[in-house]
Design a protein around this motif. Structure first.
Motif, mmCIF file in Angstrom:
data_model
loop_
_atom_site.group_PDB
_atom_site.id
_atom_site.type_symbol
_atom_site.label_atom_id
_atom_site.label_comp_id
_atom_site.label_asym_id
_atom_site.label_seq_id
_atom_site.Cartn_x
_atom_site.Cartn_y
_atom_site.Cartn_z
ATOM 1 N N ILE A 187 0.837 -1.208 0.000
ATOM 2 C CA ILE A 187 0.000 0.000 0.000
ATOM 3 C C ILE A 187 0.867 1.251 0.000
ATOM 4 C CG2 ILE A 187 -0.274 0.223 2.515
ATOM 5 C CD1 ILE A 187 -2.981 0.773 -0.214
ATOM 6 N N GLU A 188 2.066 1.176 0.561
ATOM 7 C CA GLU A 188 2.988 2.314 0.479
ATOM 8 C C GLU A 188 3.386 2.571 -0.968
ATOM 9 O OE1 GLU A 188 5.135 5.535 1.231
ATOM 10 O OE2 GLU A 188 3.967 4.498 2.770
ATOM 11 N N THR A 225 0.566 4.423 -2.678
ATOM 12 C CA THR A 225 0.478 5.854 -2.370
ATOM 13 C C THR A 225 1.539 6.646 -3.124
ATOM 14 O OG1 THR A 225 1.925 5.753 -0.403
ATOM 15 C CG2 THR A 225 -0.435 5.354 -0.067
ATOM 16 N N VAL A 247 2.698 7.446 4.050
ATOM 17 C CA VAL A 247 1.273 7.335 4.356
ATOM 18 C C VAL A 247 0.806 5.883 4.344
ATOM 19 C CG1 VAL A 247 -1.020 7.875 3.458
ATOM 20 C CG2 VAL A 247 0.681 9.672 3.637
ATOM 21 N N GLY A 248 1.363 5.086 3.464
ATOM 22 C CA GLY A 248 0.975 3.679 3.420
ATOM 23 C C GLY A 248 1.287 2.964 4.722
ATOM 24 N N GLY A 262 -1.306 3.989 7.357
ATOM 25 C CA GLY A 262 -2.523 3.195 7.255
ATOM 26 C C GLY A 262 -2.331 1.772 7.734
ATOM 27 N N LEU A 269 -7.604 -1.093 2.626
ATOM 28 C CA LEU A 269 -6.535 -0.118 2.849
ATOM 29 C C LEU A 269 -6.459 0.917 1.729
ATOM 30 C CD1 LEU A 269 -3.589 -2.293 4.244
ATOM 31 C CD2 LEU A 269 -4.705 -0.365 5.402
ATOM 32 N N THR A 270 -6.946 0.576 0.546
ATOM 33 C CA THR A 270 -6.858 1.516 -0.569
ATOM 34 C C THR A 270 -7.627 2.809 -0.297
ATOM 35 O OG1 THR A 270 -6.431 -0.260 -2.157
ATOM 36 C CG2 THR A 270 -7.264 1.833 -3.039
ATOM 37 N N CYS A 274 -6.016 4.678 2.829
ATOM 38 C CA CYS A 274 -4.786 5.426 2.562
ATOM 39 C C CYS A 274 -5.028 6.565 1.568
ATOM 40 C CB CYS A 274 -3.687 4.487 2.076
ATOM 41 S SG CYS A 274 -3.088 3.394 3.395
ATOM 42 N N ARG A 275 -6.013 6.403 0.700
ATOM 43 C CA ARG A 275 -6.364 7.514 -0.189
ATOM 44 C C ARG A 275 -6.868 8.695 0.658
ATOM 45 N NH1 ARG A 275 -6.778 7.529 -5.483
ATOM 46 N NH2 ARG A 275 -7.124 5.294 -5.761
ATOM 47 N N LEU A 314 -6.028 9.234 3.881
ATOM 48 C CA LEU A 314 -4.900 9.754 4.667
ATOM 49 C C LEU A 314 -4.052 10.715 3.849
ATOM 50 C CD1 LEU A 314 -3.758 6.485 6.496
ATOM 51 C CD2 LEU A 314 -4.973 8.435 7.501
ATOM 52 N N TRP A 317 3.606 5.058 14.159
ATOM 53 C CA TRP A 317 3.977 5.650 12.861
ATOM 54 C C TRP A 317 4.909 6.832 13.067
ATOM 55 C CZ3 TRP A 317 2.005 10.536 10.999
ATOM 56 C CH2 TRP A 317 2.378 10.832 9.679
#
Length: 320
Positions: free
Chosen positions: A26-27, A30, A59-60, A63, A75-76, A79-80, A82, A306
Protein backbone atom coordinates in the motif's frame (compact mmCIF):
# COMPACT_ATOMS: atom_id res chain seq x y z
CA UNK A 1 16.86 14.99 14.72
CA UNK A 2 14.81 14.29 17.90
CA UNK A 3 11.24 15.62 17.85
CA UNK A 4 10.71 15.68 21.65
CA UNK A 5 12.71 16.95 24.65
CA UNK A 6 14.57 13.93 26.03
CA UNK A 7 13.37 14.45 29.63
CA UNK A 8 9.67 14.30 28.68
CA UNK A 9 7.83 11.03 29.44
CA UNK A 10 6.98 8.92 26.42
CA UNK A 11 3.36 8.40 25.46
CA UNK A 12 2.11 4.94 26.33
CA UNK A 13 -1.06 3.01 25.52
CA UNK A 14 -2.56 -0.20 26.95
CA UNK A 15 -3.53 -1.42 23.47
CA UNK A 16 -1.91 -3.86 21.02
CA UNK A 17 0.55 -2.36 18.53
CA UNK A 18 0.24 -4.17 15.21
CA UNK A 19 1.13 -3.60 11.55
CA UNK A 20 -0.48 -4.92 8.39
CA UNK A 21 1.27 -7.40 6.15
CA UNK A 22 0.22 -5.15 3.25
CA UNK A 23 2.35 -2.20 4.43
CA UNK A 24 4.89 -2.23 1.61
CA UNK A 25 2.29 -2.82 -1.10
CA UNK A 26 0.00 0.00 0.00
CA UNK A 27 2.99 2.31 0.48
CA UNK A 28 3.96 1.66 -3.14
CA UNK A 29 0.41 2.50 -4.20
CA UNK A 30 0.48 5.85 -2.37
CA UNK A 31 3.75 6.74 -4.09
CA UNK A 32 2.08 5.98 -7.44
CA UNK A 33 -0.81 8.31 -6.53
CA UNK A 34 1.64 11.08 -5.72
CA UNK A 35 3.32 10.66 -9.10
CA UNK A 36 0.42 9.90 -11.41
CA UNK A 37 -2.55 11.66 -9.78
CA UNK A 38 -1.29 14.42 -7.47
CA UNK A 39 1.25 15.38 -10.12
CA UNK A 40 -1.48 17.31 -11.96
CA UNK A 41 -1.82 19.83 -9.11
CA UNK A 42 -0.23 23.26 -9.65
CA UNK A 43 3.29 24.32 -8.74
CA UNK A 44 2.33 25.76 -5.35
CA UNK A 45 1.15 22.31 -4.28
CA UNK A 46 4.32 20.70 -5.56
CA UNK A 47 6.39 23.15 -3.52
CA UNK A 48 4.38 22.26 -0.41
CA UNK A 49 4.80 18.60 -1.23
CA UNK A 50 8.56 19.13 -0.94
CA UNK A 51 8.28 21.38 2.14
CA UNK A 52 6.18 18.86 4.05
CA UNK A 53 8.22 15.84 2.92
CA UNK A 54 5.40 13.89 1.27
CA UNK A 55 7.80 11.35 -0.13
CA UNK A 56 9.13 10.71 3.38
CA UNK A 57 5.74 10.82 5.11
CA UNK A 58 5.06 7.14 4.37
CA UNK A 59 1.27 7.34 4.36
CA UNK A 60 0.98 3.68 3.42
CA UNK A 61 2.79 2.66 6.57
CA UNK A 62 0.54 5.02 8.54
CA UNK A 63 -2.52 3.20 7.26
CA UNK A 64 -0.90 -0.19 7.82
CA UNK A 65 -0.29 0.63 11.47
CA UNK A 66 -3.63 2.29 12.27
CA UNK A 67 -5.67 -0.33 10.38
CA UNK A 68 -3.52 -3.45 10.78
CA UNK A 69 -6.22 -6.04 10.04
CA UNK A 70 -7.59 -4.34 6.90
CA UNK A 71 -7.13 -6.16 3.61
CA UNK A 72 -5.59 -4.40 0.61
CA UNK A 73 -8.98 -3.45 -0.86
CA UNK A 74 -9.93 -1.79 2.43
CA UNK A 75 -6.53 -0.12 2.85
CA UNK A 76 -6.86 1.52 -0.57
CA UNK A 77 -9.61 4.05 0.32
CA UNK A 78 -8.19 4.33 3.85
CA UNK A 79 -4.79 5.43 2.56
CA UNK A 80 -6.36 7.51 -0.19
CA UNK A 81 -8.10 9.45 2.60
CA UNK A 82 -4.90 9.75 4.67
CA UNK A 83 -2.95 11.23 1.75
CA UNK A 84 -5.86 13.52 0.83
CA UNK A 85 -6.24 14.67 4.44
CA UNK A 86 -2.60 15.70 4.79
CA UNK A 87 -2.56 17.28 1.33
CA UNK A 88 -5.81 19.17 1.77
CA UNK A 89 -4.71 20.58 5.14
CA UNK A 90 -1.32 21.67 3.78
CA UNK A 91 -2.57 23.08 0.48
CA UNK A 92 -5.36 25.17 1.97
CA UNK A 93 -3.65 26.09 5.27
CA UNK A 94 -3.61 29.83 4.41
CA UNK A 95 -7.21 30.12 3.21
CA UNK A 96 -9.74 32.46 4.79
CA UNK A 97 -12.92 31.24 6.43
CA UNK A 98 -14.96 32.19 3.35
CA UNK A 99 -12.57 30.42 0.99
CA UNK A 100 -12.72 27.34 3.18
CA UNK A 101 -16.53 27.49 3.13
CA UNK A 102 -16.49 27.24 -0.67
CA UNK A 103 -14.10 24.28 -0.52
CA UNK A 104 -16.21 22.68 2.21
CA UNK A 105 -19.39 22.86 0.15
CA UNK A 106 -17.72 21.36 -2.92
CA UNK A 107 -16.15 18.54 -0.90
CA UNK A 108 -19.47 17.61 0.68
CA UNK A 109 -21.25 17.77 -2.68
CA UNK A 110 -18.76 15.38 -4.28
CA UNK A 111 -18.95 12.96 -1.36
CA UNK A 112 -22.74 13.01 -1.79
CA UNK A 113 -22.34 11.93 -5.41
CA UNK A 114 -22.49 15.18 -7.36
CA UNK A 115 -20.24 15.15 -10.46
CA UNK A 116 -16.93 16.93 -10.73
CA UNK A 117 -16.86 20.36 -12.32
CA UNK A 118 -14.22 21.65 -14.72
CA UNK A 119 -12.76 23.91 -12.04
CA UNK A 120 -12.27 21.07 -9.52
CA UNK A 121 -8.64 20.12 -8.93
CA UNK A 122 -7.22 16.67 -8.16
CA UNK A 123 -8.00 16.93 -4.46
CA UNK A 124 -11.70 16.91 -5.34
CA UNK A 125 -11.18 13.99 -7.70
CA UNK A 126 -9.59 12.12 -4.81
CA UNK A 127 -12.82 12.56 -2.87
CA UNK A 128 -14.76 11.14 -5.82
CA UNK A 129 -12.45 8.12 -5.86
CA UNK A 130 -12.84 7.67 -2.10
CA UNK A 131 -16.62 7.67 -2.43
CA UNK A 132 -16.59 5.08 -5.19
CA UNK A 133 -14.14 2.79 -3.38
CA UNK A 134 -15.94 3.12 -0.05
CA UNK A 135 -19.42 2.47 -1.40
CA UNK A 136 -18.13 -0.78 -2.85
CA UNK A 137 -17.51 -1.86 0.74
CA UNK A 138 -19.95 0.03 2.97
CA UNK A 139 -23.66 1.02 3.01
CA UNK A 140 -25.02 4.43 2.07
CA UNK A 141 -25.89 5.37 5.67
CA UNK A 142 -22.24 4.84 6.64
CA UNK A 143 -21.16 7.04 3.70
CA UNK A 144 -23.40 9.78 5.04
CA UNK A 145 -21.62 9.58 8.40
CA UNK A 146 -18.22 9.73 6.71
CA UNK A 147 -19.33 12.78 4.71
CA UNK A 148 -20.49 14.49 7.90
CA UNK A 149 -17.07 13.77 9.44
CA UNK A 150 -15.28 15.41 6.51
CA UNK A 151 -17.64 18.38 6.84
CA UNK A 152 -16.74 18.63 10.54
CA UNK A 153 -13.05 18.67 9.61
CA UNK A 154 -13.58 21.65 7.31
CA UNK A 155 -15.49 23.39 10.10
CA UNK A 156 -12.43 22.91 12.29
CA UNK A 157 -10.18 24.40 9.60
CA UNK A 158 -12.46 27.43 9.46
CA UNK A 159 -12.31 27.87 13.22
CA UNK A 160 -8.50 27.68 13.10
CA UNK A 161 -8.15 30.18 10.26
CA UNK A 162 -8.31 33.48 12.24
CA UNK A 163 -5.64 32.28 14.66
CA UNK A 164 -3.35 31.06 11.89
CA UNK A 165 -3.79 34.29 9.92
CA UNK A 166 -2.71 36.45 12.87
CA UNK A 167 -0.35 33.94 14.53
CA UNK A 168 -2.20 34.57 17.79
CA UNK A 169 -2.65 31.69 20.21
CA UNK A 170 -6.21 30.78 21.21
CA UNK A 171 -6.96 30.05 24.85
CA UNK A 172 -6.19 26.48 25.81
CA UNK A 173 -9.92 25.78 26.26
CA UNK A 174 -10.77 27.20 22.82
CA UNK A 175 -7.87 25.36 21.24
CA UNK A 176 -8.99 22.01 22.62
CA UNK A 177 -12.54 22.51 21.35
CA UNK A 178 -11.36 23.54 17.88
CA UNK A 179 -8.73 20.83 17.62
CA UNK A 180 -11.22 18.04 18.19
CA UNK A 181 -12.78 18.95 14.84
CA UNK A 182 -9.77 20.23 12.90
CA UNK A 183 -7.54 17.23 13.60
CA UNK A 184 -9.71 15.26 11.13
CA UNK A 185 -9.90 12.12 13.26
CA UNK A 186 -13.65 11.63 13.02
CA UNK A 187 -13.20 10.17 9.50
CA UNK A 188 -10.53 7.85 10.91
CA UNK A 189 -13.11 6.54 13.38
CA UNK A 190 -15.54 5.90 10.52
CA UNK A 191 -12.81 4.04 8.68
CA UNK A 192 -12.42 1.68 11.64
CA UNK A 193 -15.87 0.39 10.70
CA UNK A 194 -14.74 0.00 7.08
CA UNK A 195 -11.82 -2.10 8.32
CA UNK A 196 -14.16 -4.28 10.40
CA UNK A 197 -16.54 -4.57 7.44
CA UNK A 198 -19.75 -3.63 9.28
CA UNK A 199 -21.21 -0.32 10.48
CA UNK A 200 -22.85 0.20 13.85
CA UNK A 201 -26.56 1.14 13.60
CA UNK A 202 -27.11 4.88 13.95
CA UNK A 203 -28.86 4.57 17.32
CA UNK A 204 -25.78 2.77 18.69
CA UNK A 205 -23.16 4.90 16.95
CA UNK A 206 -24.75 8.17 18.09
CA UNK A 207 -25.31 7.03 21.67
CA UNK A 208 -23.63 9.50 24.08
CA UNK A 209 -21.29 6.79 25.38
CA UNK A 210 -19.92 6.06 21.89
CA UNK A 211 -19.80 9.74 20.98
CA UNK A 212 -17.71 10.48 24.07
CA UNK A 213 -15.35 7.63 23.21
CA UNK A 214 -15.06 9.05 19.68
CA UNK A 215 -14.31 12.54 21.03
CA UNK A 216 -11.60 11.05 23.26
CA UNK A 217 -10.00 9.31 20.27
CA UNK A 218 -9.91 12.68 18.47
CA UNK A 219 -8.30 14.30 21.49
CA UNK A 220 -5.77 11.52 22.09
CA UNK A 221 -4.59 11.52 18.47
CA UNK A 222 -4.49 15.33 18.45
CA UNK A 223 -2.35 15.52 21.59
CA UNK A 224 -0.11 12.78 20.19
CA UNK A 225 0.36 14.78 16.98
CA UNK A 226 1.11 17.92 18.98
CA UNK A 227 3.60 16.01 21.13
CA UNK A 228 5.65 15.00 18.10
CA UNK A 229 5.30 18.23 16.07
CA UNK A 230 6.45 21.00 18.45
CA UNK A 231 9.80 21.49 16.73
CA UNK A 232 8.19 21.48 13.30
CA UNK A 233 5.51 24.02 14.29
CA UNK A 234 7.29 26.33 16.74
CA UNK A 235 7.28 29.85 15.31
CA UNK A 236 5.26 28.70 12.29
CA UNK A 237 1.91 27.58 13.71
CA UNK A 238 -0.12 28.39 16.82
CA UNK A 239 -2.42 25.36 16.79
CA UNK A 240 -0.49 23.04 19.10
CA UNK A 241 -1.47 22.07 22.65
CA UNK A 242 2.04 22.29 24.09
CA UNK A 243 2.76 25.67 22.50
CA UNK A 244 -0.66 27.01 23.50
CA UNK A 245 -0.16 25.97 27.13
CA UNK A 246 3.33 27.50 27.10
CA UNK A 247 1.96 30.81 25.78
CA UNK A 248 -1.11 31.00 28.03
CA UNK A 249 0.56 29.99 31.29
CA UNK A 250 3.94 31.61 30.54
CA UNK A 251 5.87 28.53 31.59
CA UNK A 252 8.83 26.68 30.12
CA UNK A 253 8.42 24.38 27.15
CA UNK A 254 9.28 21.39 29.32
CA UNK A 255 6.58 22.34 31.85
CA UNK A 256 4.08 22.77 29.01
CA UNK A 257 4.99 19.31 27.69
CA UNK A 258 4.37 17.79 31.11
CA UNK A 259 0.95 19.44 31.40
CA UNK A 260 0.00 18.26 27.89
CA UNK A 261 1.12 14.71 28.63
CA UNK A 262 -1.02 14.76 31.79
CA UNK A 263 -4.07 15.86 29.74
CA UNK A 264 -3.32 13.10 27.22
CA UNK A 265 -3.01 10.47 29.93
CA UNK A 266 -6.29 11.56 31.56
CA UNK A 267 -8.04 11.13 28.20
CA UNK A 268 -6.54 7.67 27.74
CA UNK A 269 -7.67 6.68 31.23
CA UNK A 270 -11.22 7.89 30.49
CA UNK A 271 -11.25 5.96 27.20
CA UNK A 272 -10.29 2.77 29.05
CA UNK A 273 -12.89 3.40 31.75
CA UNK A 274 -15.67 3.91 29.19
CA UNK A 275 -14.51 0.85 27.25
CA UNK A 276 -14.75 -1.26 30.40
CA UNK A 277 -18.17 0.05 31.48
CA UNK A 278 -20.55 -0.14 28.54
CA UNK A 279 -24.24 0.69 29.17
CA UNK A 280 -26.97 -1.94 29.02
CA UNK A 281 -28.52 0.01 26.12
CA UNK A 282 -26.31 -1.82 23.62
CA UNK A 283 -27.99 -5.17 24.32
CA UNK A 284 -27.23 -7.73 21.60
CA UNK A 285 -24.95 -5.19 19.88
CA UNK A 286 -22.52 -5.21 22.82
CA UNK A 287 -20.02 -7.63 21.16
CA UNK A 288 -20.07 -5.48 18.02
CA UNK A 289 -19.43 -2.35 20.11
CA UNK A 290 -16.60 -4.07 22.00
CA UNK A 291 -14.99 -5.07 18.71
CA UNK A 292 -15.31 -1.51 17.41
CA UNK A 293 -13.65 -0.08 20.53
CA UNK A 294 -10.89 -2.70 20.37
CA UNK A 295 -10.04 -1.50 16.86
CA UNK A 296 -10.09 2.11 18.07
CA UNK A 297 -7.32 1.06 20.44
CA UNK A 298 -5.34 -0.33 17.51
CA UNK A 299 -5.85 3.00 15.74
CA UNK A 300 -4.44 4.90 18.72
CA UNK A 301 -1.39 2.67 19.15
CA UNK A 302 -0.66 2.52 15.43
CA UNK A 303 -0.82 6.29 15.09
CA UNK A 304 1.91 6.78 17.71
CA UNK A 305 4.08 4.02 16.29
CA UNK A 306 3.98 5.65 12.86
CA UNK A 307 5.52 8.81 14.35
CA UNK A 308 8.18 6.81 16.14
CA UNK A 309 9.09 4.27 13.45
CA UNK A 310 7.92 5.21 9.94
CA UNK A 311 7.69 8.90 9.09
CA UNK A 312 10.22 11.69 8.62
CA UNK A 313 7.54 14.36 8.18
CA UNK A 314 8.02 15.69 11.72
CA UNK A 315 11.79 15.34 11.99
CA UNK A 316 13.53 18.73 12.18
CA UNK A 317 17.25 19.35 12.19
CA UNK A 318 18.39 21.33 15.23
CA UNK A 319 19.67 24.18 13.03
CA UNK A 320 16.46 24.48 10.95
Amino acid sequence: MSTVISSIPKLKYPFPDLKSEHADSIEAATKEWLTNEYGSLPYDFQSKQKKYKYWETNVGHMGARMYPVANFQQLTPICRFLLWGLSNDDYYEDCTMSQLQTLRERAVAILKGYPLEASDNELFNQLRLQRNEMLALMPEFWMNRYTASIDRGFEGMQLEAPYKATMQYPSVADYMAIREKAVLVYPLIDLVELQIGTALPDDIFYHPHIQRISALVCRILAWCNDYFSVKKERGKDVMNLILTIEAEEKITLEQAYLKAVAIHNQDVAEFVRLRDHLPDHFGSFKPMVENFIYHLGLLISGHKSWYEKDTLRYKVKDND
